[in-house]
Write a protein that holds these residues in place. Structure first.
Motif, PDB file in Angstrom:
ATOM      1  N   HIS A   5     -55.812   7.895 -19.998  1.00 64.74           N
ATOM      2  CA  HIS A   5     -55.829   9.301 -20.437  1.00 64.74           C
ATOM      3  C   HIS A   5     -54.846   9.419 -21.593  1.00 64.74           C
ATOM      4  O   HIS A   5     -53.646   9.144 -21.406  1.00 64.74           O
ATOM      5  CB  HIS A   5     -55.403  10.220 -19.291  1.00 64.74           C
ATOM      6  N   LEU A  18     -51.455  13.224  -6.180  1.00 65.36           N
ATOM      7  CA  LEU A  18     -52.151  13.467  -7.448  1.00 65.36           C
ATOM      8  C   LEU A  18     -51.871  14.871  -7.990  1.00 65.36           C
ATOM      9  O   LEU A  18     -51.564  15.046  -9.171  1.00 65.36           O
ATOM     10  CB  LEU A  18     -53.669  13.252  -7.243  1.00 65.36           C
ATOM     11  N   SER A  48     -59.102  15.083 -12.854  1.00 72.24           N
ATOM     12  CA  SER A  48     -58.289  16.129 -12.226  1.00 72.24           C
ATOM     13  C   SER A  48     -58.417  16.084 -10.703  1.00 72.24           C
ATOM     14  O   SER A  48     -58.810  15.055 -10.156  1.00 72.24           O
ATOM     15  CB  SER A  48     -58.627  17.503 -12.814  1.00 72.24           C
ATOM     16  N   HIS A  54     -64.114   9.786 -12.209  1.00 73.52           N
ATOM     17  CA  HIS A  54     -63.104   9.432 -11.222  1.00 73.52           C
ATOM     18  C   HIS A  54     -63.723   9.718  -9.844  1.00 73.52           C
ATOM     19  O   HIS A  54     -64.230  10.825  -9.610  1.00 73.52           O
ATOM     20  CB  HIS A  54     -61.862  10.301 -11.375  1.00 73.52           C
ATOM     21  N   GLU A 106     -60.475   8.017  -5.585  1.00 80.06           N
ATOM     22  CA  GLU A 106     -59.037   7.818  -5.867  1.00 80.06           C
ATOM     23  C   GLU A 106     -58.278   8.391  -4.662  1.00 80.06           C
ATOM     24  O   GLU A 106     -57.780   7.650  -3.835  1.00 80.06           O
ATOM     25  CB  GLU A 106     -58.632   8.531  -7.166  1.00 80.06           C
ATOM     26  N   HIS A 166     -61.222   4.411 -10.842  1.00 80.80           N
ATOM     27  CA  HIS A 166     -60.514   4.134  -9.576  1.00 80.80           C
ATOM     28  C   HIS A 166     -61.506   3.501  -8.582  1.00 80.80           C
ATOM     29  O   HIS A 166     -61.652   2.310  -8.555  1.00 80.80           O
ATOM     30  CB  HIS A 166     -59.850   5.373  -8.965  1.00 80.80           C
ATOM     31  N   ASP A 193     -54.072   4.076 -16.657  1.00 83.02           N
ATOM     32  CA  ASP A 193     -54.247   5.481 -16.264  1.00 83.02           C
ATOM     33  C   ASP A 193     -53.368   6.424 -17.107  1.00 83.02           C
ATOM     34  O   ASP A 193     -53.835   6.964 -18.112  1.00 83.02           O
ATOM     35  CB  ASP A 193     -53.969   5.651 -14.767  1.00 83.02           C
ATOM     36  N   ASP A 194     -52.119   6.629 -16.696  1.00 86.10           N
ATOM     37  CA  ASP A 194     -51.186   7.542 -17.388  1.00 86.10           C
ATOM     38  C   ASP A 194     -49.843   6.824 -17.534  1.00 86.10           C
ATOM     39  O   ASP A 194     -48.858   7.178 -16.871  1.00 86.10           O
ATOM     40  CB  ASP A 194     -51.007   8.827 -16.564  1.00 86.10           C
TER      41      ASP A 194
HETATM   42  N1  ADE Z   1     -55.934  13.017 -15.005  1.00 92.39           N
HETATM   43  C1  ADE Z   1     -55.034  12.178 -15.506  1.00 92.39           C
HETATM   44  N2  ADE Z   1     -54.824  11.171 -14.666  1.00 92.39           N
HETATM   45  C2  ADE Z   1     -55.625  11.361 -13.583  1.00 92.39           C
HETATM   46  C3  ADE Z   1     -55.854  10.668 -12.382  1.00 92.39           C
HETATM   47  N3  ADE Z   1     -55.241   9.527 -12.077  1.00 92.39           N
HETATM   48  N4  ADE Z   1     -56.739  11.191 -11.509  1.00 92.39           N
HETATM   49  C4  ADE Z   1     -57.357  12.324 -11.774  1.00 92.39           C
HETATM   50  N5  ADE Z   1     -57.180  13.012 -12.903  1.00 92.39           N
HETATM   51  C5  ADE Z   1     -56.316  12.542 -13.802  1.00 92.39           C
END
Ligand code: ADE
Ligand code: ZN
Length: 338
Positions: free
Chosen positions: A16, A54, A167, A194, A197, A218, A275-276
């Motif tokens: 992301h 999350l 999200s 997604h 997860e 995921h 991911d982030d």
């Molecule tokens: N938005 C950013 N990272 C996310 C994640 N791991 N799962 C769901 N939405 C996200």
């Protein structure tokens, strides 16, 4: 083995762009845009990077996006990630962005996508990596809202490779977006979501059957349903697994409890992703190293994860072959050297 991972050509398929916003950049952009932040310093913001789950993470992630206002901000954000990706030998990146997180603050779709896509073009010109943009719908908003974003994206359709769904997963099953995904696919956009997860294995199956996705973001909870795991393996549906993210968001208590190795052994096309990374404290190579260590993976298994990443990408068949051939020759030189 650290050197092996560093030199390994890789694709990143689950990233992301808003999740690459480092605290220093949050503060620099907030100052540039005269946005007031609820944190006194970069250190105070970084100290908040401890997440219960999350939703707890998403609250902070959306809050920090407020620093992103102008086209140049999105450009700078993506250039910074792509420079880092190049340093990590990421040869190709398929990058998610969340237009609704910006549009609901009054930032127009065009500002976001023009900034991001200019950065992608310039980075490819300046030595790589190559990249693609994937627009994600926020699943905790309505299907009507998602459809209106798809409408708004129409003038920029040629900048987009696909659509995703992200999200808060719990209570927002994929089926809610069946019509949106149907329309996106009819426009030639590739589909992913997604699923599994925090949500159950049944959400993975639902995303496959109703959204007709080509890969699962995921997907780790698929492991709870052996028939689904067999289906993923048989149909070569890749999972974009994000190991460090899953630990930081407490999906699993530690990597030894993580199903990555079990999914690989069941023949599922697993890929490793970050991911982030600004929030979870590890970019792509750190994720490869973490699984290498947790599961004592051999060089050949790490190379297979990287091959999977190109095979599951939206590159052309010829590009995939070329990148995978690069991995094969890299492995040969490395095994000769050791
Ligand atoms: N938005 C950013 N990272 C996310 C994640 N791991 N799962 C769901 N939405 C996200
Ligand atoms: Zn994600």
């Amino acid at each position: 083995m650290d050197d092996f991972v560093a030199g390994l050509p890789k694709a990143e398929l689950h990233l992301h762009i808003e999740g690459t916003l480092e605290p220093e950049m949050v503060f620099a952009l907030a100052e540039r845009n005269r946005v007031t932040l609820p944190y006194a310093s970069v250190e105070a913001l970084r100290r908040a990077y401890e997440f219960r789950d999350l939703q707890d993470f998403l609250d902070l992630y959306y809050q920090s996006t407020q620093a992103l206002v102008a086209e140049r901000d999105f450009y700078d954000l993506a250039r910074a990630y792509l420079a880092r990706a190049r340093d990590e030998n990421i040869r190709h990146a398929e990058i998610f962005f969340d237009p609704q997180a910006h549009m609901r603050r009054g930032v127009p779709f065009g500002v976001v996508v023009e900034g991001l896509s200019a950065a992608l073009t310039d980075a490819a010109r300046d030595g790589g990596p190559t990249s693609r943009l994937i627009m994600c719908f926020l699943r905790d908003l309505s299907a009507e809202n998602a459809m209106s974003v798809l409408d708004a994206s129409m003038p920029w359709l040629n900048r987009l490779t696909g659509v995703g769904l992200d999200s808060a997963e719990a209570g927002n099953p994929p089926g809610k977006f069946t019509e949106v995904f149907k329309r996106a696919r009819s426009l030639g956009l590739r589909a992913m979501a997604h699923a599994g997860e925090e949500g159950p294995a049944s959400y993975v199956a639902e995303a496959l059957d109703r959204l007709r996705i080509e890969r699962v973001d995921h997907g780790v909870h698929a492991v709870d349903d052996p028939a689904l795991v067999a289906r993923l393996a048989k149909e070569r549906i890749a999972l974009t697994v994000c190991p460090i993210s899953n630990i930081r968001l407490r999906v699993y208590p530690d990597l030894r409890a993580h199903p990555l190795k079990r999914l690989m052994e069941a023949g599922v096309a697993v890929t490793v992703n970050s991911d982030d990374p600004a929030y979870f404290g590890g970019y792509l190579n750190a994720n490869y190293r973490a699984v290498e260590e947790a599961f004592a993976l051999a060089a050949e298994e790490l190379a297979q994860l990287a091959r999977n990443s190109f095979a599951a990408s939206f590159l052309s068949e010829e590009e995939k072959r070329d990148r995978i051939a690069e991995i094969d020759s890299y492995v040969k030189t490395q095994t000769r050297a050791t």
